[in-house]
Design an enzyme around this catalytic site. Structure first.
Site: not given
Ligand code: AMP
Ligand code: ZN
Length: 139
Positions: A101, A103
């Site tokens: 993903h 950001h």
């Molecule tokens: P990373 O640390 O780059 O793996 O980022 C994961 C991101 O996903 C974090 O910023 C979380 O807040 C976000 N996240 C986790 N679960 C969900 C969800 N169900 N819906 C939206 N965002 C999520």
């Protein structure tokens, strides 16, 4: 569809509801449920890729094209002072969800939370820099 027990497969493919701001055949763009700032968005491909290393260039280029559109919408609608695009690979880099993903985090000078992406600097000798350059070079 998607990898079993992967939450982002389920979100990207609409099996779990999300605050979706954009969707096409390649990806879904959602608001991060735990945002660093107002308008923090995630671009999530519908296909499962653990991280950047398993992603093909065509999908990557489509995702970055979407990023340009999301960035422009964030700028137009939220009027941030800046924007960071961050994409974490591996736990050591802060990845917590092991489905690729990207950001997009709008930045506001007035925000409390302004220590995003602060790092100190390392020093390498000229010889080390040359070795690193050579090891990464295509030539
Ligand atoms: P990373 O640390 O780059 O793996 O980022 C994961 C991101 O996903 C974090 O910023 C979380 O807040 C976000 N996240 C986790 N679960 C969900 C969800 N169900 N819906 C939206 N965002 C999520
Ligand atoms: Zn997945």
């Amino acid at each position: 569809m998607g990898k079993d027990d992967c939450i982002f497969c389920k979100i990207a493919n609409g099996e779990i509801p999300s605050a979706t701001v954009y969707e096409d055949s390649i990806c879904r763009v959602i608001l991060d449920v735990n945002p660093a700032n107002k308008g923090h968005a995630l671009i999530i491909p519908k296909e499962h890729y653990d991280d950047i290393y398993s992603m093909d260039a065509d999908t990557a280029s489509k995702i970055f094209t979407i990023a340009t559109e999301v960035a422009k919408a964030q700028k137009a609608e939220l009027n941030p002072d800046g924007l960071n695009i961050i994409q974490n690979n591996g736990a050591a880099a802060g990845q917590t969800v092991f489905h690729f993903h990207m950001h997009l985090i709008p930045r506001y000078q007035s925000a409390k939370n302004n220590d995003i992406l602060m790092w100190s600097h390392e020093n390498f000798s000229d010889e080390e820099m040359a070795q690193i350059r050579d090891s990464l070079s295509q030539n």
